[in-house]
Design a protein around this motif. Structure first.
Motif, mmCIF file in Angstrom:
data_model
loop_
_atom_site.group_PDB
_atom_site.id
_atom_site.type_symbol
_atom_site.label_atom_id
_atom_site.label_comp_id
_atom_site.label_asym_id
_atom_site.label_seq_id
_atom_site.Cartn_x
_atom_site.Cartn_y
_atom_site.Cartn_z
ATOM 1 N N ALA A 1 0.831 -1.207 0.000
ATOM 2 C CA ALA A 1 0.000 0.000 0.000
ATOM 3 C C ALA A 1 0.865 1.257 0.000
ATOM 4 C CB ALA A 1 -0.919 -0.003 1.219
ATOM 5 N N ALA A 2 1.973 1.233 0.730
ATOM 6 C CA ALA A 2 2.879 2.378 0.742
ATOM 7 C C ALA A 2 3.487 2.611 -0.638
ATOM 8 C CB ALA A 2 3.971 2.162 1.780
ATOM 9 N N LEU A 3 3.803 1.524 -1.350
ATOM 10 C CA LEU A 3 4.379 1.653 -2.700
ATOM 11 C C LEU A 3 3.381 2.295 -3.669
ATOM 12 C CD1 LEU A 3 6.213 -1.785 -2.928
ATOM 13 C CD2 LEU A 3 7.301 0.476 -3.020
ATOM 14 N N LEU A 4 2.082 2.029 -3.478
ATOM 15 C CA LEU A 4 1.080 2.632 -4.356
ATOM 16 C C LEU A 4 1.034 4.146 -4.197
ATOM 17 C CD1 LEU A 4 -1.842 0.050 -3.994
ATOM 18 C CD2 LEU A 4 -0.293 0.351 -5.945
ATOM 19 N N VAL A 5 1.303 4.644 -2.994
ATOM 20 C CA VAL A 5 1.391 6.094 -2.798
ATOM 21 C C VAL A 5 2.664 6.632 -3.431
ATOM 22 C CG1 VAL A 5 1.494 7.951 -1.089
ATOM 23 C CG2 VAL A 5 0.047 5.941 -0.671
ATOM 24 N N LEU A 6 3.775 5.929 -3.203
ATOM 25 C CA LEU A 6 5.071 6.366 -3.735
ATOM 26 C C LEU A 6 5.055 6.426 -5.257
ATOM 27 C CD1 LEU A 6 7.883 7.079 -2.548
ATOM 28 C CD2 LEU A 6 8.570 4.730 -3.070
ATOM 29 N N ALA A 7 4.222 5.602 -5.892
ATOM 30 C CA ALA A 7 4.157 5.571 -7.350
ATOM 31 C C ALA A 7 3.703 6.904 -7.939
ATOM 32 C CB ALA A 7 3.211 4.458 -7.803
ATOM 33 N N HIS A 8 3.017 7.743 -7.136
ATOM 34 C CA HIS A 8 2.520 9.028 -7.643
ATOM 35 C C HIS A 8 3.454 10.184 -7.319
ATOM 36 C CE1 HIS A 8 -1.291 7.284 -8.847
ATOM 37 N NE2 HIS A 8 -1.394 6.714 -7.668
ATOM 38 N N LEU A 9 4.600 9.889 -6.722
ATOM 39 C CA LEU A 9 5.572 10.934 -6.391
ATOM 40 C C LEU A 9 6.757 10.852 -7.338
ATOM 41 C CD1 LEU A 9 5.608 10.619 -2.482
ATOM 42 C CD2 LEU A 9 4.148 12.066 -3.907
ATOM 43 N N SER A 10 7.312 11.992 -7.670
ATOM 44 C CA SER A 10 8.515 11.994 -8.499
ATOM 45 C C SER A 10 9.757 11.744 -7.647
ATOM 46 C CB SER A 10 8.649 13.326 -9.233
ATOM 47 O OG SER A 10 8.663 14.403 -8.308
ATOM 48 N N ALA A 11 9.687 12.116 -6.391
ATOM 49 C CA ALA A 11 10.769 11.861 -5.438
ATOM 50 C C ALA A 11 10.158 11.819 -4.054
ATOM 51 C CB ALA A 11 11.836 12.946 -5.513
ATOM 52 N N GLN B 1 3.533 1.702 11.554
ATOM 53 C CA GLN B 1 3.180 3.111 11.408
ATOM 54 C C GLN B 1 3.851 3.653 10.159
ATOM 55 O OE1 GLN B 1 1.165 5.065 13.660
ATOM 56 N NE2 GLN B 1 0.612 2.986 14.268
ATOM 57 N N LEU B 2 3.054 4.255 9.283
ATOM 58 C CA LEU B 2 3.559 4.693 7.985
ATOM 59 C C LEU B 2 3.849 6.191 7.992
ATOM 60 C CD1 LEU B 2 4.162 4.150 4.970
ATOM 61 C CD2 LEU B 2 1.746 4.622 4.527
ATOM 62 N N SER B 3 4.991 6.557 7.428
ATOM 63 C CA SER B 3 5.336 7.959 7.192
ATOM 64 C C SER B 3 5.582 8.134 5.700
ATOM 65 C CB SER B 3 6.580 8.365 7.984
ATOM 66 O OG SER B 3 6.349 8.277 9.370
ATOM 67 N N LEU B 4 4.976 9.168 5.127
ATOM 68 C CA LEU B 4 5.105 9.444 3.700
ATOM 69 C C LEU B 4 5.629 10.858 3.506
ATOM 70 C CD1 LEU B 4 1.624 8.044 2.615
ATOM 71 C CD2 LEU B 4 3.825 6.960 2.135
ATOM 72 N N GLN C 1 -4.794 8.112 -2.712
ATOM 73 C CA GLN C 1 -4.264 6.787 -2.381
ATOM 74 C C GLN C 1 -3.942 6.695 -0.893
ATOM 75 O OE1 GLN C 1 -3.953 4.301 -4.912
ATOM 76 N NE2 GLN C 1 -3.900 3.078 -3.051
ATOM 77 N N ALA C 2 -3.434 7.781 -0.326
ATOM 78 C CA ALA C 2 -3.114 7.781 1.102
ATOM 79 C C ALA C 2 -4.376 7.629 1.949
ATOM 80 C CB ALA C 2 -2.383 9.067 1.478
ATOM 81 N N ARG C 3 -5.500 8.166 1.448
ATOM 82 C CA ARG C 3 -6.758 8.033 2.193
ATOM 83 C C ARG C 3 -7.328 6.620 2.115
ATOM 84 N NH1 ARG C 3 -7.563 13.489 0.240
ATOM 85 N NH2 ARG C 3 -8.564 12.711 -1.653
ATOM 86 N N GLN C 4 -6.796 5.779 1.233
ATOM 87 C CA GLN C 4 -7.301 4.413 1.067
ATOM 88 C C GLN C 4 -6.400 3.377 1.722
ATOM 89 O OE1 GLN C 4 -7.977 3.685 -3.115
ATOM 90 N NE2 GLN C 4 -9.119 5.589 -3.385
ATOM 91 N N LEU C 5 -5.559 3.793 2.636
ATOM 92 C CA LEU C 5 -4.665 2.852 3.302
ATOM 93 C C LEU C 5 -5.470 1.791 4.046
ATOM 94 C CD1 LEU C 5 -2.055 5.380 4.683
ATOM 95 C CD2 LEU C 5 -1.751 3.777 2.805
ATOM 96 N N PRO C 6 -4.966 0.556 4.109
ATOM 97 C CA PRO C 6 -5.734 -0.528 4.733
ATOM 98 C C PRO C 6 -5.913 -0.321 6.227
ATOM 99 C CG PRO C 6 -3.505 -1.258 4.232
ATOM 100 C CD PRO C 6 -3.674 0.084 3.573
ATOM 101 N N GLY D 1 -5.706 -0.806 10.079
ATOM 102 C CA GLY D 1 -4.593 -1.241 10.910
ATOM 103 C C GLY D 1 -3.305 -0.501 10.612
ATOM 104 N N MET D 2 -3.269 0.277 9.526
ATOM 105 C CA MET D 2 -2.065 1.054 9.219
ATOM 106 C C MET D 2 -2.249 2.465 9.760
ATOM 107 S SD MET D 2 -0.272 2.070 5.572
ATOM 108 C CE MET D 2 0.425 0.461 5.276
ATOM 109 N N GLY D 3 -1.446 2.823 10.739
ATOM 110 C CA GLY D 3 -1.511 4.172 11.270
ATOM 111 C C GLY D 3 -0.659 5.105 10.435
ATOM 112 N N LEU D 4 -1.234 6.235 10.036
ATOM 113 C CA LEU D 4 -0.497 7.205 9.229
ATOM 114 C C LEU D 4 0.149 8.202 10.176
ATOM 115 C CD1 LEU D 4 0.178 7.938 6.328
ATOM 116 C CD2 LEU D 4 -1.843 9.405 6.289
#
Length: 582
Positions: A158-168, A177-180, A196-201, A203-206
């Motif tokens: 799920a984190a990779l799906l968010v990263l896919a929309h960033l250039s860096a 716990q996820l940090s983006l 995509q960040a709003r659709q995190l599964p 149990g994943m704390g942002l």
């Protein structure tokens, strides 16, 4: 004498050679057996080990990731050709605390690092990275550690799906716990990353999300009101600023549909949200039109609201530090329905319409607060275009006559003035109408609709006795009169009993209140101070009560309802009167 040579000495070199060859063969067999054990471990666990063979006995070493894998690996090694016995030297990977995994992206290069719990998890995450970023080069530098959080592969994917929309940027999992963080290449990708960040599964704390929009060197903002909808276009610095600006737009334009076309870009000036809100407030002064913001200059174009022009629009908005308003393209608004309106209820005075300048506004408010003391004054007036001739004179005189009514409304339109309402009694209604017509400036047309009941008449007999009144009605009526005199006390000069000229408005208000409860009789108690507690002060307080009662009778109140009494006061010198039901 020559000694005979022993025959076996010649065999020693052959024996040494045989031992050497035998040792070499044993090492080869042991290596082959160890290799077969490692192959068996790799086939079952997904990772080769580092097995050691001693003869036909093998010690199987390496990492396993669950007990089922351990049993299968030992069985596979034992079934390898030539292996007699297998010793269990397998173990789980070392624990990692905190459990940390990272995925960083720089353009088309993605590096996976940190901990991973198993070969299967490692492979699935790498495959997810290739699917999410098909054009990127995936470099997997992860290492095996135990202690991964529940659903670790799903969280990483799920984190990779968010990263896919960033250039860096970077995605980091720390104990679930996820940090983006990072930048998007364009506004569409930025919005997709946020979605995509709003659709995190579950149990994943942002823990942190710093997903920044693309940078732009030039910021602009445009808002347009076409009378049906409000369209917002241009740039804003963050999602929080966008939400705040949209809330301001809905407050200023509650009746318009909102068309939001704003784009979020990083690098916005620190005051971009403030200047955009100022531009919206400027647009709110127009009936229709648009405002364009370039830097700190807001350019306004369109038609002003009724009764306003470019100058009054600029004055209504006021000056904002560091801002410049260009209103040269603003055209005057339509003539207002009412230049001014004042409506009096039993509890309030409501002012609406327009005023020409601040001095006029202040004088109107001062007169309203003086003449309508005791009522809540609500000021809904706005700065407008130039007021009609003699506007201030008409406004102040109209308010003075309105104050004499129980309820009513006074309006000015161009050079037309009107007054309507209830005076409480017919005699006062005629006085108010006559006074209103005479007070309006020359050239004004006048319309009146003031009414009032006929004058109270004394009961036939006995004149000095008033029938008993139900307590609730009497208390309510007494409260009305008390509220009037508390709001605007009737004051007397020191040691005098004559009513002052300004008391006439209070007397009229008292008469209007008393006329609403014609069956209630009152004691009118005059006050004087108790500095000299003798017959002179008592006489003064009675004469003051009689003066007020006489004024009320002149205003149309039945004299048999009023009983003047004397009363000393400890409150203040020259105090006025009070009313008590009999």
């Amino acid at each position: 004498m020559c000694q005979p040579r022993k025959w076996w000495i010649g065999l020693l070199p052959l024996l040494a050679l045989w031992l050497l060859l035998n040792r070499a063969e044993t090492n080869r067999i042991e290596r082959e057996l160890a290799g077969l054990a490692d192959t068996a471990l790799a086939q079952v666990a997904g990772e080769p080990g580092f097995s050691v063979a001693a003869g036909r006995d093998v010690s199987l070493n390496g990492w396993v990731f669950d007990e089922a894998t351990r049993a299968a690996a030992l069985a596979a090694a034992a079934s390898a050709p030539g292996v007699r016995r297998v010793e269990d030297g397998l173990s789980e990977p070392p624990a990692e605390n905190p459990y940390l995994w990272r995925a960083s992206r720089d353009g088309d290069v993605v590096i996976l690092s940190g901990a991973t719990p198993s070969p299967d998890a490692r492979a699935s995450i790498a495959e997810a990275a290739r699917e999410a970023l098909p054009r990127a080069r995936i470099i997997d530098q992860t290492s095996y550690f135990s202690g991964a959080p529940k659903n670790f592969p799903a969280l990483a994917q799920a984190a990779l799906l968010v990263l896919a929309h960033l250039s860096a940027g970077e995605a980091q999992l720390r104990d679930g716990q996820l940090s983006l963080s990072g930048h998007a290449a364009n506004i569409e990708e930025h919005l997709a990353a946020l979605a995509q960040a709003r659709q995190l599964p579950d149990g994943m704390g942002l823990a942190k999300a710093e997903l920044l929009p693309p940078e732009t060197a030039t910021f602009s903002f445009v808002a347009e009101n076409d009378g049906k909808s409000l369209s917002l276009e241009g740039y804003i610095g963050s999602e929080a600023e966008r939400s705040g600006l949209l809330a301001e737009a809905r407050k200023l334009f509650p009746d318009l549909a909102l068309n939001d076309q704003l784009k979020i870009f990083s690098g916005a000036p620190a005051r971009s949200a403030v200047t955009a809100a100022y531009a919206l407030r400027a647009l709110a002064q127009l009936k229709s039109g648009a405002v364009t913001l370039q830097g700190d200059v807001a350019s306004l174009a369109g038609q002003a609201r009724a009764g306003m022009d470019a100058l009054s629009v600029a004055e209504a908005i006021g000056v904002a530090p560091g801002m410049t308003l260009d209103a040269k393209a603003v055209t005057p608004g339509d003539a207002p329905a009412d230049v001014m309106a004042a409506e009096k209820t039993e509890t309030a005075l409501i002012l609406t319409g327009f005023y020409g300048d601040d001095d006029t506004h202040e004088k109107v408010l001062a007169t309203a607060r003086e003449k309508f003391a005791g009522l809540a004054v609500t000021d809904n007036m706005r700065r407008g275009a130039r007021a009609p001739k003699a506007y201030l004179t008409a406004a102040l005189d109209g308010l003075e006559q309105l104050a004499r009514l129980h309820v009513g409304k006074f309006t000015l339109r161009d050079r037309a003035a009107s007054l309507s309402g209830d005076a409480g009694r017919a005699e006062l209604a005629e006085e108010v109408k006559t006074g209103f017509i005479a007070a309006m400036p020359e050239g004004y047309s006048v319309e009146t609709g003031v009414t009032g009941a006929a004058r109270e008449t004394p009961p036939p007999a006995p004149a000095a006795v008033v029938a008993p009144v139900a307590a609730p009605d009497g208390q309510a009526c007494q409260k009305k009169l008390t509220d009037v005199v508390r709001a605007t006390p009737i004051r007397f000069d020191y040691r005098r009993a004559e009513l002052k000229r300004e008391a006439s408005a209070v007397v009229e208000a008292l008469a209007a209140a008393a006329s609403q409860c014609p069956a209630v009789a009152f004691e009118v108690a005059g006050h004087s101070d108790d500095f000299i507690h003798d017959w002179r002060n008592l006489n003064l307080s009675r004469r003051r009560a009689e003066a007020v009662a006489a004024a009320l009778v002149a205003a149309g109140i039945d004299p048999h309802r009023l009983t003047p009494v004397d009363r000393l006061s400890e409150r203040a010198k020259n105090d006025g009167v009070e009313f008590n039901t009999k």
